[in-house]
Design an enzyme around this catalytic site. Structure first.
Site, PDB file in Angstrom:
ATOM      1  N   ASP A  13      -1.387 -10.630   4.089  1.00 55.71           N
ATOM      2  CA  ASP A  13      -1.621  -9.146   3.699  1.00 55.71           C
ATOM      3  C   ASP A  13      -0.483  -8.340   4.063  1.00 55.71           C
ATOM      4  O   ASP A  13       0.515  -8.797   4.719  1.00 55.71           O
ATOM      5  CB  ASP A  13      -2.884  -9.055   4.838  1.00 55.71           C
ATOM      6  CG  ASP A  13      -3.220  -7.404   4.823  1.00 55.71           C
ATOM      7  OD1 ASP A  13      -3.557  -6.921   3.787  1.00 55.71           O
ATOM      8  OD2 ASP A  13      -3.401  -7.041   5.932  1.00 55.71           O
ATOM      9  N   ASP A  15      -0.649  -4.174   4.775  1.00 55.19           N
ATOM     10  CA  ASP A  15      -0.767  -3.119   5.910  1.00 55.19           C
ATOM     11  C   ASP A  15      -1.380  -3.603   7.381  1.00 55.19           C
ATOM     12  O   ASP A  15      -2.453  -4.344   6.854  1.00 55.19           O
ATOM     13  CB  ASP A  15      -1.632  -2.205   5.376  1.00 55.19           C
ATOM     14  CG  ASP A  15      -1.239  -1.228   4.398  1.00 55.19           C
ATOM     15  OD1 ASP A  15       0.048  -1.448   3.993  1.00 55.19           O
ATOM     16  OD2 ASP A  15      -1.963  -0.219   3.743  1.00 55.19           O
ATOM     17  N   ASP A 207      -5.096  -9.363   8.968  1.00 50.05           N
ATOM     18  CA  ASP A 207      -5.686  -8.776  10.077  1.00 50.05           C
ATOM     19  C   ASP A 207      -6.842  -7.888  10.036  1.00 50.05           C
ATOM     20  O   ASP A 207      -7.409  -7.561  11.020  1.00 50.05           O
ATOM     21  CB  ASP A 207      -4.669  -7.624  10.468  1.00 50.05           C
ATOM     22  CG  ASP A 207      -4.558  -6.301   9.726  1.00 50.05           C
ATOM     23  OD1 ASP A 207      -4.624  -6.490   8.331  1.00 50.05           O
ATOM     24  OD2 ASP A 207      -4.623  -5.220  10.333  1.00 50.05           O
TER      25      ASP A 207
END
Length: 266
Positions: A13, A15, A207
């Protein structure tokens, strides 16, 4: 531990993971990116970002030409289709028309409804990057402005149009059913297997809740400490293949990589 001499594929991922949640910096991850580049270990960006955002970012990260997964799996590039249109795609515009009809029942705002400067204000992106975030192909980013208990009714309404709702680190995302980061990773693995005849061990890092399908699919999963109100909880039981970081962003990203490749720290 992962044997770095075995074929490895890193899927990450952006961001809040490889990129800092607040300023999008990735300096803390640079040593490991250099390590992977030197050993020709593919690093696949798997993000809610658009292809228009990912392609220049790949170049800045030293990953130009690599496969990537954009818009939470709604678009996959196998490394050879790197063209980007200057306008949003037709499928995206049709999706926005459908969402507009639901505004009689639900309160939300999509990126299609906002200006580049509005998106820059909400995200902290530079104005030029905000424009790229609005060059979407197949999914919409929305700011939910209604009561939280109406989300399930909204999800049901989307399902009637063969659409799904997923939560990212900052926003909600509407995209076609039967796509997502996990499905996209499976398709990418199959394609790479056909191309080079090698079955690669996958290390996934993320996240947010929208990363769960990818983290479930990866052989090893790093759950980076994030800022989402919804916890990242996996159903898999191979706890020795799962690591939760104490740090956030690229510091957490590097922490997770080091956990599985510790003897080979750059």
């Amino acid at each position: 531990m992962i044997d770095p001499d075995s074929p490895l594929l890193v899927v990450t991922d952006l961001d809040g993971s490889l990129l800092d949640h607040h300023d999008y910096n990735w300096e803390a991850a640079r040593p490991w990116l250099d390590y992977f580049a030197a050993r020709q270990i593919p690093v696949v960006l798997c993000s809610s970002k658009t292809a228009a955002e990912i392609i220049p970012l790949q170049k800045r990260l030293g990953l130009g030409g690599a496969p990537f997964i954009a818009e939470n799996g709604a678009r996959i590039s196998f490394g050879d289709d790197v063209t980007v249109n200057d306008e949003p795609g037709a499928d995206y515009l049709a999706l926005c028309d459908m969402l507009a009809a639901l505004k009689t029942e639900f309160r939300f705002t999509g990126f299609h409804d906002l200006s580049d400067s509005d998106v820059a204000s909400f995200t902290g992106l530079a104005l030029s990057d905000a424009r790229l975030s609005r060059l979407r192909d197949a999914s919409e980013v929305i700011l939910w402005r209604d009561e939280s208990d109406k989300l399930e009714a909204f999800r049901a309404a989307l399902a009637r149009h063969q659409l799904a709702l997923t939560q990212g680190g900052r926003f909600w995302h509407v995209m076609p059913e039967n796509c997502g980061k996990g499905i996209a990773l499976t398709q990418l693995q199959q394609q790479l297997m056909q191309q080079d005849g090698v079955s690669r061990i996958t290390l996934g890092l993320g996240d947010g809740p929208n990363d769960i399908p990818m983290l479930e699919q990866a052989d090893y999963a790093v759950i980076i400490k994030g800022f989402s109100k919804s916890p990242v909880t996996l159903s898999r039981t191979d706890s020795d293949h799962i690591y939760r970081t104490a740090q956030t962003g690229p510091e957490g990203w590097s922490e997770g990589i080091e956990h599985f490749l510790a003897p080979h720290k750059p």
